[in-house]
Design an enzyme around this catalytic site. Structure first.
Site, PDB file in Angstrom:
ATOM      1  N   LYS A  80      22.116   8.611  88.785  1.00 30.98           N
ATOM      2  CA  LYS A  80      23.418   8.197  88.253  1.00 30.98           C
ATOM      3  C   LYS A  80      24.355   9.404  88.271  1.00 30.98           C
ATOM      4  CE  LYS A  80      24.844   5.453  84.349  1.00 30.98           C
ATOM      5  NZ  LYS A  80      24.643   5.242  82.931  1.00 30.98           N
TER       6      LYS A  80
HETATM    7  C1  E4P Z   1      25.889   2.535  81.271  1.00 30.45           C
HETATM    8  O1  E4P Z   1      25.114   2.992  82.002  1.00 30.45           O
HETATM    9  C2  E4P Z   1      26.924   3.249  80.494  1.00 30.45           C
HETATM   10  O2  E4P Z   1      26.575   4.573  80.316  1.00 30.45           O
HETATM   11  C3  E4P Z   1      27.162   2.552  79.223  1.00 30.45           C
HETATM   12  O3  E4P Z   1      27.159   1.150  79.420  1.00 30.45           O
HETATM   13  C4  E4P Z   1      28.393   3.000  78.494  1.00 30.45           C
HETATM   14  O4  E4P Z   1      28.574   2.138  77.413  1.00 30.45           O
HETATM   15  P1  E4P Z   1      29.504   2.462  76.171  1.00 30.45           P
HETATM   16  O5  E4P Z   1      30.918   2.412  76.626  1.00 30.45           O
HETATM   17  O6  E4P Z   1      29.179   1.383  75.177  1.00 30.45           O
HETATM   18  O7  E4P Z   1      29.101   3.827  75.674  1.00 30.45           O
END
Ligand code: E4P
Length: 215
Positions: A80
């Protein structure tokens, strides 16, 4: 459609993946810390799961060191990478090495298209965080989906950062490939209160009539 859990809670991941058809796991550094997990534990999850682990480094070299570390722990990991100027370079380099990547922290269609151009396997647009900027996050992701289709791109969307089921269901109904949701939101998804009320009534009617809990 594919469903991912957005968590690093190892116990919960094992329980939920045992009983539900979950394709994979996403997390970010903040989630790993919150859930008191380690990268090693995340990389040791059942090999049938698609596990996405985020790099931390601030330079191309540092991100590639992180990528090498997680690839050594889990060869089929999805790396990622945030869509910063440096992150786009890393996506391009990893794509040339045939490493699967998830371009993350995407807030608009232009970022999504450039990440796809850099060879990202998946894109993670942040639906709710887009909404917090007074922009329609759901429509933005639908626009990304259409833009990728128009360009006949092989890059897929794993929509992320959800706060409610309306956002999730609207995107899936529009044909978006995949979503990643928190365990809390997943529980709301599969345990609808109205469904529960209806089923409780069927059961209590049957028990009152026959004093028996089976057909
Ligand atoms: C997913 O991989 C993201 O890091 C995550 O969904 C971010 O979510 P948030 O905006 O609730 O922190």
């Amino acid at each position: 459609m594919e469903l991912y859990l957005d968590t690093a809670n190892i116990k919960l991941i094992k329980q939920m993946c045992e009983i539900y058809p979950i394709s994979g796991i996403t997390c970010n550094p903040s989630i790993v810390i919150k859930d008191n997990a380690t990268i090693e534990e995340m990389c040791s999850l059942d090999e049938r799961l698609k596990v996405c682990i985020q790099v931390i480094g601030e330079t191309v070299e540092d991100m590639l060191v992180d990528a090498d570390k997680i690839l050594a722990l889990r060869p089929n990991v999805i790396v990622k990478v945030p869509v910063t100027p440096v992150g786009y370079q890393v996506l391009h380099i990893l794509s040339k090495k045939k490493v699967h990547t998830l371009a993350t922290a995407i807030h608009n269609v232009a970022q999504a298209l450039f990440a796809a151009q850099c060879g990202a396997t998946y894109l993670a647009p942040y639906v709710n965080r887009i909404c917090e900027n007074d922009v329609d996050g759901v429509q933005t992701v639908i626009d990304m989906h259409h833009a990728l289709l128009n360009q006949q791109s092989s890059t897929k969307i794993i929509a992320a950062s959800f706060k409610n089921l309306y956002q999730v269901s609207t995107l899936l109904a529009a044909g978006v490939d995949a979503v990643t949701v928190s365990p809390e939101l997943f529980n709301k998804w599969i345990d609808n209160q109205d469904t529960r009320l209806a089923v409780d009534k069927f059961t209590s009617d049957w028990q009152k009539a026959f004093n028996y809990k089976h057909l």
